[in-house]
Design a protein around this motif. Structure first.
Motif, PDB file in Angstrom:
ATOM      1  N   THR A 108       0.817  -1.218   0.000  1.00 19.63           N
ATOM      2  CA  THR A 108       0.000   0.000   0.000  1.00 19.63           C
ATOM      3  C   THR A 108       0.850   1.267   0.000  1.00 19.63           C
ATOM      4  OG1 THR A 108      -0.146  -0.186   2.381  1.00 19.63           O
ATOM      5  CG2 THR A 108      -2.001  -1.024   1.122  1.00 19.63           C
ATOM      6  N   GLN A 109       1.973   1.253   0.672  1.00 18.59           N
ATOM      7  CA  GLN A 109       2.740   2.495   0.787  1.00 18.59           C
ATOM      8  C   GLN A 109       3.838   2.599  -0.272  1.00 18.59           C
ATOM      9  OE1 GLN A 109       1.909   4.824   3.165  1.00 18.59           O
ATOM     10  NE2 GLN A 109       0.237   3.456   3.716  1.00 18.59           N
ATOM     11  N   MET A 110       4.471   1.477  -0.581  1.00 20.67           N
ATOM     12  CA  MET A 110       5.592   1.552  -1.509  1.00 20.67           C
ATOM     13  C   MET A 110       5.214   1.022  -2.890  1.00 20.67           C
ATOM     14  SD  MET A 110       8.028   0.230   1.449  1.00 20.67           S
ATOM     15  CE  MET A 110       9.695   0.142   0.857  1.00 20.67           C
ATOM     16  N   HIS A 111       3.962   0.567  -3.048  1.00 22.40           N
ATOM     17  CA  HIS A 111       3.424   0.113  -4.342  1.00 22.40           C
ATOM     18  C   HIS A 111       4.319  -0.913  -5.018  1.00 22.40           C
ATOM     19  CE1 HIS A 111       0.427   3.139  -3.785  1.00 22.40           C
ATOM     20  NE2 HIS A 111       1.387   4.011  -3.584  1.00 22.40           N
ATOM     21  N   THR A 112       4.789  -1.850  -4.207  1.00 24.08           N
ATOM     22  CA  THR A 112       5.557  -2.939  -4.788  1.00 24.08           C
ATOM     23  C   THR A 112       5.179  -4.229  -4.073  1.00 24.08           C
ATOM     24  OG1 THR A 112       7.719  -3.933  -4.829  1.00 24.08           O
ATOM     25  CG2 THR A 112       7.447  -2.120  -3.329  1.00 24.08           C
ATOM     26  N   ALA A 113       5.183  -5.298  -4.824  1.00 26.98           N
ATOM     27  CA  ALA A 113       4.828  -6.584  -4.221  1.00 26.98           C
ATOM     28  C   ALA A 113       6.073  -7.353  -3.822  1.00 26.98           C
ATOM     29  CB  ALA A 113       3.990  -7.399  -5.194  1.00 26.98           C
ATOM     30  N   ASN A 114       7.219  -6.648  -3.671  1.00 21.86           N
ATOM     31  CA  ASN A 114       8.435  -7.424  -3.419  1.00 21.86           C
ATOM     32  C   ASN A 114       8.407  -8.092  -2.054  1.00 21.86           C
ATOM     33  OD1 ASN A 114       8.933  -5.249  -1.823  1.00 21.86           O
ATOM     34  ND2 ASN A 114      10.893  -4.699  -2.756  1.00 21.86           N
ATOM     35  N   GLY A 115       7.718  -7.475  -1.068  1.00 20.44           N
ATOM     36  CA  GLY A 115       7.582  -8.134   0.231  1.00 20.44           C
ATOM     37  C   GLY A 115       6.900  -9.469   0.060  1.00 20.44           C
ATOM     38  N   LEU A 116       5.839  -9.441  -0.722  1.00 15.60           N
ATOM     39  CA  LEU A 116       5.047 -10.650  -0.962  1.00 15.60           C
ATOM     40  C   LEU A 116       5.881 -11.740  -1.640  1.00 15.60           C
ATOM     41  CD1 LEU A 116       1.924 -11.266  -0.736  1.00 15.60           C
ATOM     42  CD2 LEU A 116       1.885 -10.871  -3.177  1.00 15.60           C
ATOM     43  N   THR A 117       6.504 -11.376  -2.760  1.00 19.43           N
ATOM     44  CA  THR A 117       7.199 -12.405  -3.527  1.00 19.43           C
ATOM     45  C   THR A 117       8.418 -12.926  -2.784  1.00 19.43           C
ATOM     46  OG1 THR A 117       8.329 -10.668  -4.704  1.00 19.43           O
ATOM     47  CG2 THR A 117       6.435 -11.638  -5.781  1.00 19.43           C
ATOM     48  N   ILE A 118       9.175 -12.002  -2.170  1.00 17.68           N
ATOM     49  CA  ILE A 118      10.389 -12.464  -1.492  1.00 17.68           C
ATOM     50  C   ILE A 118      10.025 -13.384  -0.345  1.00 17.68           C
ATOM     51  CG2 ILE A 118      12.338 -11.721  -0.066  1.00 17.68           C
ATOM     52  CD1 ILE A 118      12.610  -9.316  -1.847  1.00 17.68           C
ATOM     53  N   LEU A 119       9.046 -12.960   0.450  1.00 18.19           N
ATOM     54  CA  LEU A 119       8.668 -13.787   1.596  1.00 18.19           C
ATOM     55  C   LEU A 119       8.157 -15.139   1.112  1.00 18.19           C
ATOM     56  CD1 LEU A 119       8.685 -13.524   4.592  1.00 18.19           C
ATOM     57  CD2 LEU A 119       6.350 -12.746   4.540  1.00 18.19           C
ATOM     58  N   PHE A 120       7.366 -15.090   0.051  1.00 19.24           N
ATOM     59  CA  PHE A 120       6.816 -16.345  -0.463  1.00 19.24           C
ATOM     60  C   PHE A 120       7.942 -17.272  -0.913  1.00 19.24           C
ATOM     61  CE2 PHE A 120       5.259 -18.901  -4.038  1.00 19.24           C
ATOM     62  CZ  PHE A 120       4.247 -19.587  -3.388  1.00 19.24           C
ATOM     63  N   CYS A 121       8.876 -16.732  -1.713  1.00 21.61           N
ATOM     64  CA  CYS A 121       9.957 -17.583  -2.215  1.00 21.61           C
ATOM     65  C   CYS A 121      10.831 -18.093  -1.080  1.00 21.61           C
ATOM     66  CB  CYS A 121      10.802 -16.816  -3.220  1.00 21.61           C
ATOM     67  SG  CYS A 121       9.926 -16.536  -4.745  1.00 21.61           S
ATOM     68  N   VAL A 122      11.128 -17.196  -0.125  1.00 16.26           N
ATOM     69  CA  VAL A 122      11.978 -17.621   0.996  1.00 16.26           C
ATOM     70  C   VAL A 122      11.303 -18.769   1.742  1.00 16.26           C
ATOM     71  CG1 VAL A 122      12.860 -16.916   3.238  1.00 16.26           C
ATOM     72  CG2 VAL A 122      13.192 -15.450   1.275  1.00 16.26           C
ATOM     73  N   LEU A 123      10.011 -18.590   2.024  1.00 14.46           N
ATOM     74  CA  LEU A 123       9.311 -19.628   2.781  1.00 14.46           C
ATOM     75  C   LEU A 123       9.238 -20.926   1.994  1.00 14.46           C
ATOM     76  CD1 LEU A 123       6.402 -17.709   4.453  1.00 14.46           C
ATOM     77  CD2 LEU A 123       8.551 -18.453   5.419  1.00 14.46           C
ATOM     78  N   LEU A 124       8.966 -20.780   0.692  1.00 16.38           N
ATOM     79  CA  LEU A 124       8.869 -21.970  -0.150  1.00 16.38           C
ATOM     80  C   LEU A 124      10.189 -22.722  -0.163  1.00 16.38           C
ATOM     81  CD1 LEU A 124       6.883 -23.344  -2.169  1.00 16.38           C
ATOM     82  CD2 LEU A 124       8.160 -22.185  -3.961  1.00 16.38           C
ATOM     83  N   PHE A 125      11.284 -21.987  -0.404  1.00 18.99           N
ATOM     84  CA  PHE A 125      12.591 -22.642  -0.485  1.00 18.99           C
ATOM     85  C   PHE A 125      12.998 -23.231   0.856  1.00 18.99           C
ATOM     86  CE2 PHE A 125      14.255 -20.155  -4.414  1.00 18.99           C
ATOM     87  CZ  PHE A 125      13.212 -20.692  -5.138  1.00 18.99           C
ATOM     88  N   ILE A 126      12.694 -22.491   1.932  1.00 18.44           N
ATOM     89  CA  ILE A 126      13.035 -23.022   3.253  1.00 18.44           C
ATOM     90  C   ILE A 126      12.249 -24.303   3.496  1.00 18.44           C
ATOM     91  CG2 ILE A 126      12.815 -22.621   5.734  1.00 18.44           C
ATOM     92  CD1 ILE A 126      13.632 -19.811   5.325  1.00 18.44           C
ATOM     93  N   GLY A 127      10.968 -24.267   3.123  1.00 18.20           N
ATOM     94  CA  GLY A 127      10.163 -25.464   3.294  1.00 18.20           C
ATOM     95  C   GLY A 127      10.738 -26.637   2.527  1.00 18.20           C
TER      96      GLY A 127
END
Lengths: 426, 369
Positions: free
Chosen positions: A91-110
């Motif tokens: 909402t504030q920085m108009h980027t989905a990088n938080g979403l994608t990075i967290l998703f990929c990190v969690l996926l890879f860690i899993g």
């Protein structure tokens, strides 16, 4: 798979959905500007729902599986900050990088955790500490890869989400952020649960308390040591979007209650209750005690993470002091109030806790006596412990949940810690 | 020498070298880092060593209470940290409101000043120890005793309740108030610095760079806590009371059969533990110059961590654990990061528990059927 709907199930679902809708409608109807249910009570209800999720998670860990965990509050804080960061970036920085990075990190860690767990199973006789070291190495490598891949994916996903209508995209990001918050806590709880669960009950409690403490300190220094500028460390994170409506919270609470009930109804559920009742006997029956403990710990922490993510979007403001370790006793107190091993009791106690402590007492006590609330409630707690140690609702359970619980050897109030029977420690 | 000459996978697995290796690597890295920094500026290192020693002895006094109470009733007495807080406040009121530390001077006007202060300070200390002991016994009688045969969680929750009650009751405006209060020391704290010999610091002067400072408080804390611990050791090992305490902590029903009054022994244990916490309270308040209603939480928790670190239930363990904890805390705030201090303390606790699940001096848990 055949899904059976008996009467108690239908009644429960109808009542629950009706409650969710009624509260939301009461808040939305605004004859003459003021809603029928005012903002104050609406917020308290939402906070009660969030606390209920945390407490259900803890009840699963402590009430049903007998692991004395004080780490629930740390997971709650971790989930809150994780979800808040994702939606804040959107909402504030108009980027989905938080979403994608967290998703990929969690996926890879899993994935890496799964890989390591396969490896660990093949090498017989590997001690927990060595396994932990292997997991740690895997986590670091996969997290690094996840950051790289997630960063690359951020651009396309941002443009994809921007193509959607703004409100819809916001809700989608919020929903995924909540799930990711749960994922973060599940991954972390798996990692730390692995070695820590081998400790005895009191030591486990202290180690998890230490974990809560560490989370609080990290959140205090989130802008300097962790390097997330938007979290603003001890100044508190601001301008998180207000997204947690009662609909969302009610939905997640309902899902969690039903999921817990179904988990307890499964063979895993019976196994994890048997671990509480008698660890040795459970082991003799061929139950993998460590795996059951880990499973429960991960699921309980997942609930705490989801609750944290929802909490972050109620006030739009997060402060590390909310996740202070002193507060980590709150879910424990709620669980004991509601009765150990009682889901219904936990839900009722959570709402009661918030509504009485923040709502009723604040209004009943004369002005200038607000600080007496915290004097009154320890006294209530002491009285309850002395007069009714099995919790206010004792062994009460909604028929919907009660139907599936195995009949217990002990009443739900008996000590779930398997090693020492009484406070006398005889 | 550490690694076997033929690093077989099997041997690595069996002797837990992966986990141990990680920990060793971590330990060697930290020691190397601190060692390198210490060689760079030995003055800072020794300064932190002294600070850690001072902190460690205060923690030890609190940790002893925790460890004794846990040893005898298997209860994590969360209210212990608040007893420590009350001890500090009692001495605060005694000193700055009632001037109790000057009572000898008002009776004998021409008594030497040093004698007046020593006797007065001791009086204040004994007063706060007695108040704490009475309070702890009251708490034990009212809150814990009825729950002796209840589930353990009930007693634990009760302890948390008592702790919250003491804190928030203390925060009320007519009790201790919710502010940080500057503590007025009953005597003047003298500071020395070591820089080519020991010099006394004149008020209003700067310490020359490269010198190590320490105060009379450091010496007092060391002396008082060693004396108290020696007294405790004497009580536990040499007196009938101590024998009874050990018997009760070992086996309660049998102790009762042997004619030991278990309830009064437990009360005595609470009283002794609380009086140590009261003494720690006044020492801490003088040394760090501030009292507040939440001052007991963190030192209390860290003292408990110290007790766990040393092996809960063991008296020398509490001392060793507390000294280690004090060093970890000051070294990490000196060399690694001050805000991360508490996180490091707890990480060390978790790591130690992973290697030795019952603490350094703890006996391995018996297998329970």
């Amino acid at each position: 798979m055949k899904i059976k709907f008996n009467r108690s199930t239908i009644i429960f679902l109808v009542v629950a959905i009706a409650l969710i809708l009624i509260v939301e409608v009461l808040y939305r109807i605004r004859p003459g500007g003021a809603p029928l249910l005012n903002e104050f009570w609406y917020t308290l209800l939402r906070k009660g729902g969030v606390i209920a999720m945390v407490a259900i998670g803890l009840n699963l860990i402590y009430g049903f599986n007998g692991q004395f965990s004080l780490g629930q509050w740390g997971f709650y804080g971790m989930g809150a900050y994780a979800a808040a960061d994702v939606t804040f970036r959107w909402t504030q920085m108009h980027t989905a990088n938080g979403l994608t990075i967290l998703f990929c990190v969690l996926l890879f860690i899993g994935l890496s955790m799964y890989g390591v767990s396969v490896l660990v199973k093949r090498v017989r006789g590997l001690d927990p500490l060595s396994a932990f070291a292997l997991y740690l190495i895997g986590v670091f490598i996969s997290a690094y890869l996840g950051v790289l891949v997630g960063g690359a994916l951020a651009g396309p996903v941002t443009s994809l989400l921007s193509a959607l209508p703004g409100a819809l995209a916001k809700q989608i990001v919020f929903f995924i952020a909540i799930l990711l918050a749960g994922g973060v806590t599940a991954d972390v709880s798996y990692l730390i649960g692995l070695p820590v669960l081998t400790l005895g009950s009191d030591y486990f409690g202290i180690a998890t308390l230490g974990f809560t403490m560490i989370v609080k300190v990290l959140l205090d220094n989130s802008d300097t040591i962790l390097g997330f500028q938007e979290m603003k460390g001890a100044r508190g994170m601001i301008s998180i979007p207000y997204m947690s409506s009662w609909l969302w919270i009610g939905f997640f609470l309902l899902v969690i209650v039903v999921a817990t009930r179904n988990l307890l109804n499964s063979s895993h559920g019976r196994a994890l209750i048997s671990v509480r009742e008698d660890e040795l006997a459970a082991k003799a029956m061929g139950i993998d005690v460590t795996a059951q403990k880990l499973l429960t710990f991960v699921i309980g922490s997942l609930f705490a993470g989801i609750a944290g993510g929802l909490y972050a979007h109620i006030d739009g403001f997060l402060h590390p002091s909310t996740f202070n370790f002193i507060k980590s006793f709150d879910p424990m107190i709620i669980v004991v109030f509601g009765g150990l091993g009682s889901i219904s009791g936990t839900v009722v106690a959570s709402f009661g806790w918030i509504l009485v402590l923040e709502g009723v007492l604040r209004n009943v006590l004369p002005s200038g006596f607000e600080s007496w609330r915290y004097v009154v409630y320890p006294i209530l707690l002491l009285l309850m412990m002395l007069l009714r140690p099995s919790g206010l609702l004792g062994g009460f359970e909604f028929p919907f949940i009660k139907a599936v619980l195995p009949s217990l050897k002990h009443k739900p109030s008996t000590p779930p810690t398997p090693d020492t029977k009484t406070a006398a420690g005889d | 020498m550490n690694t076997p000459s033929l690093p077989l996978v099997k041997r690595i697995v069996q002797e837990r070298w992966i986990g141990k290796g990680l920990l060793l690597l971590l330990m060697v890295g930290t020691l190397f880092y601190i060692g390198a920094k210490a060689v760079q500026s030995p003055q800072l290192f020794f300064q932190q060593l002294l600070n850690g020693l001072q902190l460690g002895f205060v923690y030890a006094l609190i940790a002893l209470g925790y460890t004794m109470i846990y040893g005898i009733v298997k209860l994590i007495n969360f209210a212990h940290g608040d007893v420590f807080m009350v001890g500090a406040f009692v001495s605060y009121y005694a000193v700055s409101r009632f001037r109790l530390h000057l009572w000898l001077g008002s009776i004998i006007p021409n008594a030497p000043e040093a004698l007046v202060l020593v006797i007065g300070t001791l009086t204040v200390m004994i007063l706060s120890m007695i108040v704490c002991a009475v309070m702890a016994v009251t708490i034990e009688r009212i809150a814990y005793k009825p729950l002796r045969n209840a589930p353990r969680i009930s007693a634990l929750i009760t302890a948390i309740g008592v702790s919250f009650f003491l804190e928030y009751f203390g925060a009320l405006p007519f009790v201790f108030t919710a502010n940080y209060i500057t503590y007025q020391s009953p005597f003047k704290v003298i500071t020395w610095y070591i820089n080519k010999g020991i010099h006394m610091m004149e008020p209003g002067t700067q310490v020359p760079p490269g010198s190590i400072t320490f105060s009379s408080m450091f010496i007092i804390i060391l002396v008082v806590s060693i004396l108290l611990m020696a007294g405790l050791q004497f009580i536990v090992k040499r007196t009938k009371l101590g024998k009874a305490m050990r018997a009760v902590s070992y086996d309660k029903p049998t102790a009762r059969l042997m004619g030991i009054k278990v309830d009064s022994i437990i009360s005595y244990t609470f009283a002794i533990g609380a009086s140590l916490a009261g003494a720690a309270g006044i020492l801490y308040a003088i040394a760090y110059g501030q009292v507040s209603f939440i001052m007991g939480i963190l030192p209390g928790l860290k003292a408990f961590v110290a007790a766990v670190l040393g092996g809960i239930g063991s008296i020398p363990g509490a001392l060793v654990g507390a000294l280690i904890l004090g060093q970890v805390e000051t070294m990490s705030s000196g060399y690694i990061s001050t805000p991360m201090r508490d996180a490091i303390v707890f990480s060390v606790l978790i790591l130690v528990l992973l290697v030795r699940p019952t603490g350094i001096f703890g006996e391995p848990e018996r297998e329970k059927a």
